[in-house]
Design a protein around this motif. Sequence first.
Motif, PDB file in Angstrom:
ATOM      1  N   LYS A  97       0.844  -1.189   0.000  1.00 32.89           N
ATOM      2  CA  LYS A  97       0.000   0.000   0.000  1.00 32.89           C
ATOM      3  C   LYS A  97       0.882   1.242   0.000  1.00 32.89           C
ATOM      4  O   LYS A  97       1.871   1.305   0.714  1.00 32.89           O
ATOM      5  CB  LYS A  97      -0.911   0.022   1.233  1.00 32.89           C
ATOM      6  CG  LYS A  97      -1.987  -1.055   1.209  1.00 32.89           C
ATOM      7  CD  LYS A  97      -2.932  -0.933   2.384  1.00 32.89           C
ATOM      8  CE  LYS A  97      -4.006  -1.996   2.326  1.00 32.89           C
ATOM      9  NZ  LYS A  97      -4.946  -1.887   3.465  1.00 32.89           N
ATOM     10  N   MET A  98       0.545   2.171  -0.877  1.00 31.50           N
ATOM     11  CA  MET A  98       1.327   3.399  -0.997  1.00 31.50           C
ATOM     12  C   MET A  98       0.586   4.532  -0.283  1.00 31.50           C
ATOM     13  O   MET A  98      -0.620   4.691  -0.455  1.00 31.50           O
ATOM     14  CB  MET A  98       1.515   3.737  -2.470  1.00 31.50           C
ATOM     15  CG  MET A  98       2.335   4.993  -2.710  1.00 31.50           C
ATOM     16  SD  MET A  98       2.467   5.387  -4.450  1.00 31.50           S
ATOM     17  CE  MET A  98       0.785   5.798  -4.834  1.00 31.50           C
ATOM     18  N   GLY A  99       1.317   5.310   0.502  1.00 30.70           N
ATOM     19  CA  GLY A  99       0.691   6.418   1.228  1.00 30.70           C
ATOM     20  C   GLY A  99       1.072   7.755   0.620  1.00 30.70           C
ATOM     21  O   GLY A  99       2.201   7.958   0.192  1.00 30.70           O
ATOM     22  N   ASP A 100       0.138   8.677   0.539  1.00 30.45           N
ATOM     23  CA  ASP A 100       0.428  10.011   0.011  1.00 30.45           C
ATOM     24  C   ASP A 100       0.767  10.963   1.172  1.00 30.45           C
ATOM     25  O   ASP A 100       0.973  10.534   2.308  1.00 30.45           O
ATOM     26  CB  ASP A 100      -0.767  10.516  -0.800  1.00 30.45           C
ATOM     27  CG  ASP A 100      -2.046  10.519   0.026  1.00 30.45           C
ATOM     28  OD1 ASP A 100      -1.931  10.255   1.238  1.00 30.45           O
ATOM     29  OD2 ASP A 100      -3.128  10.746  -0.529  1.00 30.45           O
TER      30      ASP A 100
ATOM     31  N   ARG B 111      -2.774   8.789   3.762  1.00 30.01           N
ATOM     32  CA  ARG B 111      -3.759   7.778   3.381  1.00 30.01           C
ATOM     33  C   ARG B 111      -3.069   6.725   2.511  1.00 30.01           C
ATOM     34  O   ARG B 111      -2.405   7.038   1.544  1.00 30.01           O
ATOM     35  CB  ARG B 111      -4.912   8.443   2.612  1.00 30.01           C
ATOM     36  CG  ARG B 111      -5.990   7.470   2.175  1.00 30.01           C
ATOM     37  CD  ARG B 111      -7.146   8.253   1.554  1.00 30.01           C
ATOM     38  NE  ARG B 111      -6.689   9.096   0.465  1.00 30.01           N
ATOM     39  CZ  ARG B 111      -6.600   8.672  -0.804  1.00 30.01           C
ATOM     40  NH1 ARG B 111      -6.944   7.446  -1.115  1.00 30.01           N
ATOM     41  NH2 ARG B 111      -6.191   9.497  -1.747  1.00 30.01           N
ATOM     42  N   PHE B 112      -3.293   5.391   2.852  1.00 28.87           N
ATOM     43  CA  PHE B 112      -2.686   4.289   2.100  1.00 28.87           C
ATOM     44  C   PHE B 112      -3.726   3.673   1.159  1.00 28.87           C
ATOM     45  O   PHE B 112      -4.898   3.504   1.525  1.00 28.87           O
ATOM     46  CB  PHE B 112      -2.157   3.204   3.049  1.00 28.87           C
ATOM     47  CG  PHE B 112      -0.893   3.596   3.775  1.00 28.87           C
ATOM     48  CD1 PHE B 112       0.337   3.314   3.204  1.00 28.87           C
ATOM     49  CD2 PHE B 112      -0.925   4.237   5.005  1.00 28.87           C
ATOM     50  CE1 PHE B 112       1.487   3.657   3.866  1.00 28.87           C
ATOM     51  CE2 PHE B 112       0.241   4.601   5.654  1.00 28.87           C
ATOM     52  CZ  PHE B 112       1.458   4.301   5.090  1.00 28.87           C
ATOM     53  N   VAL B 113      -3.257   3.331  -0.069  1.00 30.57           N
ATOM     54  CA  VAL B 113      -4.091   2.607  -1.056  1.00 30.57           C
ATOM     55  C   VAL B 113      -3.343   1.349  -1.455  1.00 30.57           C
ATOM     56  O   VAL B 113      -2.108   1.293  -1.409  1.00 30.57           O
ATOM     57  CB  VAL B 113      -4.392   3.479  -2.290  1.00 30.57           C
ATOM     58  CG1 VAL B 113      -5.245   4.669  -1.901  1.00 30.57           C
ATOM     59  CG2 VAL B 113      -3.120   3.918  -2.983  1.00 30.57           C
ATOM     60  N   SER B 114      -4.084   0.307  -1.860  1.00 33.72           N
ATOM     61  CA  SER B 114      -3.485  -0.982  -2.250  1.00 33.72           C
ATOM     62  C   SER B 114      -2.929  -0.860  -3.662  1.00 33.72           C
ATOM     63  O   SER B 114      -3.636  -0.457  -4.609  1.00 33.72           O
ATOM     64  CB  SER B 114      -4.535  -2.103  -2.202  1.00 33.72           C
ATOM     65  OG  SER B 114      -3.979  -3.320  -2.622  1.00 33.72           O
ATOM     66  N   LEU B 115      -1.645  -1.156  -3.808  1.00 29.90           N
ATOM     67  CA  LEU B 115      -0.987  -1.103  -5.118  1.00 29.90           C
ATOM     68  C   LEU B 115      -0.915  -2.473  -5.795  1.00 29.90           C
ATOM     69  O   LEU B 115      -1.050  -2.577  -7.015  1.00 29.90           O
ATOM     70  CB  LEU B 115       0.422  -0.529  -4.958  1.00 29.90           C
ATOM     71  CG  LEU B 115       0.534   0.917  -4.495  1.00 29.90           C
ATOM     72  CD1 LEU B 115       1.993   1.307  -4.349  1.00 29.90           C
ATOM     73  CD2 LEU B 115      -0.124   1.837  -5.506  1.00 29.90           C
ATOM     74  N   TYR B 116      -0.673  -3.509  -5.077  1.00 28.37           N
ATOM     75  CA  TYR B 116      -0.437  -4.822  -5.690  1.00 28.37           C
ATOM     76  C   TYR B 116      -0.810  -5.903  -4.682  1.00 28.37           C
ATOM     77  O   TYR B 116      -0.593  -5.753  -3.474  1.00 28.37           O
ATOM     78  CB  TYR B 116       1.023  -4.972  -6.104  1.00 28.37           C
ATOM     79  CG  TYR B 116       1.370  -6.375  -6.576  1.00 28.37           C
ATOM     80  CD1 TYR B 116       0.976  -6.829  -7.832  1.00 28.37           C
ATOM     81  CD2 TYR B 116       2.058  -7.244  -5.755  1.00 28.37           C
ATOM     82  CE1 TYR B 116       1.270  -8.108  -8.246  1.00 28.37           C
ATOM     83  CE2 TYR B 116       2.354  -8.535  -6.157  1.00 28.37           C
ATOM     84  CZ  TYR B 116       1.962  -8.959  -7.411  1.00 28.37           C
ATOM     85  OH  TYR B 116       2.261 -10.232  -7.823  1.00 28.37           O
TER      86      TYR B 116
END
Length: 1151
Positions: free
Chosen positions: A942-945, A949-954
């Motif tokens: 998960k990448m955070g900005d 906030r984290f989003v699922s990348l892979y």
Amino acid sequence: MVNGEGPQQVILVQVNPGESFTIRREDGQFQCIPGPAQVPMMSPNGSVPPIYVPPGYVSQIIEENGVRRVLVLPQQPEFHPGAPSPLHHAPPHAHLPAFIPHPAMISQYISQYNPAHIYSEQESHTQHGRPFVHRDDRTSKTYERLQKKLKDRQGGGGGGPVKDSPPPSPQKSCASPSADVHNGLSGKAADTEQAQSSQAVAGVERQMGPGKNGDSEELDEEAKALLALLSTISKPEVSDIQARAAVVSWSAPTKPEKENGSVEEEQQSVPEAFSYEVSISFSGKDGKYTSVYCGEELSAHLEDLRPATDYHVRVQAICNCLHGSLSEAASFTTLTCEPDAPNPPRKASGTKNTLVLQWKPPCDNGSKIQNYVLQWDEGKGTGTFEQCYYGPQKQYRVIKLSPASRYSFRLAAKNDMGASEFSEVVDLFTSCSVPQPPFPPELEKAGVTWLCVKWQRPQSSPKEDDIYYILEMEEEGSGYGFQPSYDGEELSCTVRNLHRSTKYKFRVAAYNSEGKSNPSPVLELITKPDSPGFPSRPSIRGRVLPNSFKMAWEPPKDNGGAEVTKYVVELSEGLSGVSWELVYSGPATEHVCEGLKPGCSYQSRVYCMSEGGQSPLSETLQVQTPAVPPGPCQPPRLVGKPKAREVQLRWGPPQVDGGSPVSCYSVEVSGPASEESREVYQGSELDCSVSGLLPGKTYSFRLKAANKAGFGPFSERCEITTGPGAPEQCKAPLTTCKSPSCVVVCWETPASNGAPVTEFRLEWGAAEGTMQLCYSGPALSHEMKGLLPATSYFCRVQAVNVAGVGPFSEAVLCQTPCSVPAAITNIYQQQQHPPFYSPSTCLGLSWDPPCHHGSPITSYLIDLGERQPVVIGPVSKHVIQNLQPDTSYRIRIQALNSLGAGPFSHMVKMKTKPLPPQPPRLECTAFSHQTLRLKWGDGPTKMGDRSGRFVSLYKGPCHTHKVQRLNESTSYTFRIQAFNEAGEGPFSTVYTFSTPRSPPAPVKAPKVERVDDSSCEVTWEALPPMKGDPIIYTLQCMMGNSDYKQAYKGPSTSFLVHNLQPSSDYRFRVCAIRQCQDAPELSGPYSPTVTLSSQRSDPAGGGTAAGSRAGSEASRSRRSLTDEQCAFLILMLFAIIAILIAFVIQYFVIK
């Protein structure tokens, strides 16, 4: 013996003492007839049936006075083993096949009556036929071995040898083919006769003790093996084909071999020598075949064939009277040849000096006849012939001949293949002079209106002269003189249409082609008187009685010139007048007809006779005798088999109908319990159906007939027993529940109706329309197992005997009691888990509720093996908690209701998941201003900005991932989490990675314009600033093939280049540079190269700049090809090559 004519003949089979003859009757039973006896048989096709002889016997056919006798005799000492038995006076194709004996030797001919036990002494007969063929060593060994077995079998039979019985021998006998079989097509078809007689089998077997069945079966196996060997004969070959002959050859059947390749010698003996039968057909492959050769050679000469004809030939192998299968037919065509010899020419007409000859064409043998050769001896009579005609005509006129002379002729035909043989010599004669007067005619036979006269040929006329005759006649008192009555070459004539009792004169004259002779002397003849006229119609005198009547008649009006000598009375029964019977002959004119039948119609007629003959018949008198009641009938007879409640009767009319047709029949029946009779039928038919009877009872029937005179007496009584009937309907069966899954059904035996009940059939089902057969047998009860508790069932029963099946009983309802629940059949693991479900410590179960068997389920018990069982309510799913991770559990479930606990379900093995894994370490392996390549272990990222906030990348099994579409010079935070089938593990610590600054974009190709001979101006497009960072440019120049050198660096978008050499080429390129505030400069890629061509010697100086600009534009246009255009060109090239390859494959490979 065979006697009689027509398609059916009687055959007498003679059985000697100590022998037996076995036949199969019409009902399929076997009948054994011991000797001495003569068994009469009926042959359906007139042929002698094949006689199957036992070991030690031979069959002989002896013909005496047109009667053929088939004798089965003991083998004589002089017979060598393997020699065929002789055939006396038998045609070449009449074979009597004999096979290895079988224990059940039967005859399919129908025995006409019981055999008469007549013993006839055995006659000795001289043996004729071919010389016997000596057996080989292998056959001799087989003979000795079989002879030893037969001796052992006789010794162990429990009794000594039968008196007068012949010595045992394993010899099999058959009629050998005759040696005088012609190779032509005149013989009869042997194959057809063998096919007709192969269906009939007659056996004569030796009476022996126990233990012979096994040996006969062994002999049967040997015959089958030998028959299989004979059927391996190959297709014959035809060679040396001529017009009327050919040579056919074939190969002997191959011997059977074992798996190891050795020939069977002990178990099966194969003869070395075979005999062969060759048959030929000229009517097609499937036409009629004729036997033309039978012998032991492997080739045969076919003679007397037809030229230019298609033939088919096939071969059949024979050994020890066993006939193998026919080989495949071989076809051939005979050659054409010269014509057949024609018939002698005949004389069509002739004179004293000419002869006209005619002839018919002979068979041309496949080639058209072109010419005919006619030869004659010129009347010399020396036997020397000369040609007198050659041509295609079928007649010829020979002239300039001598009168009354003999000439000899012969004829031959000629075609393209040659000339035929000459015909037989024929002698023809020419005419002579006028004949002499013949002798007077003679009377041959006289009639009332005709006279038959004959005469003789003049003696002086030669036989070869054609003489004709004229017969002249004169009637007495007519005044016309002699008139011709006949003109022809015959020596007799019948003159008709004459008058009776009249005198006539006759004379004859002869003539030929030269003239007419004088008439002969006169002959006087008188015709005979005529027959009298018919008498008057007879009339009745007195009253007509049932058996007689009296008749009278008058004499004829014309007696024909002679007195009537007698009268003849004829009587015919019926009105058809087909058959007449003579009842009176005499001079009286009345007669009493006696011995007549009552109620019959008669016809009578009269004729008279005198010297002139018989008169015509008088008119017919019809008389009807009065009728009487008919006589008794024969007792009625049963038609077919009697039914249970009905019988079919049939009868014939009475022998005496009383003179009137029977119009009615009356049938009476008396029951088994009473003597009273009742009428069951009255009508005109000759059969009736009596119903309403009881099964298995005896009834008495009698019959009487009636006509218009009344009923006659009753016939004798006929007793008939009705057939058994189907049983009556059974009573309702009784059911008893032994347990919730077991019911006992009992029933009673119904009325059997004349035949005992042999079987009961019980049907069982959950509904009345779906009951099925569950028991069939003689018992009066049956136990039904495997039933469902608390379930309704229906059952019914029926009885069966030899007469049929009785009706079913009424259906009975049976209710089984309640029981514990059934076992759970299916157990599942839950796919959807509730919140806070941990697969490492929990197991979610679900199952299909079982049948409660009449009592609702109150709870379930879950057994986990060593752990304490879990009891839950009436639900169908449950989650078991507090389990050990990565541990297997054996689970079974049990349902409970108010009656108790049901059986456990089958064992189900389930396993908890292991604990989730720890997060791996995250690394950045490659980066650019827009991408980051990360490397880790298993688990999603998960990448955070900047907002956290984290989003699922892979999410997947790979260990690397490339993050794209990022911003330049930006920091990004990442965290990683690993998971497996046990679930998701914890997140890792936060990792931070940054993207670098991006370099400037490439500059488009610059533009070059020549200012003068030594300078030019280079211009390019400007790029916008990047996030506030200014952009400067670097211009590089290359002269010829040297290296690039920097010509300018700065923010300007154009530059004037000086000091150019006119004879050199220059190349220019530009790149953009980003000036960062807190970082070093970033250079972008160089633009495409632009070439400035050298200055050439042009006539106009003003065209220099234009040429430079044109070269620059051409260079830019040549380099303006984009990547998409290059890819399209490559794709088109590959498409063209593929089309060419496909065309080459289509043209050179496929075609």
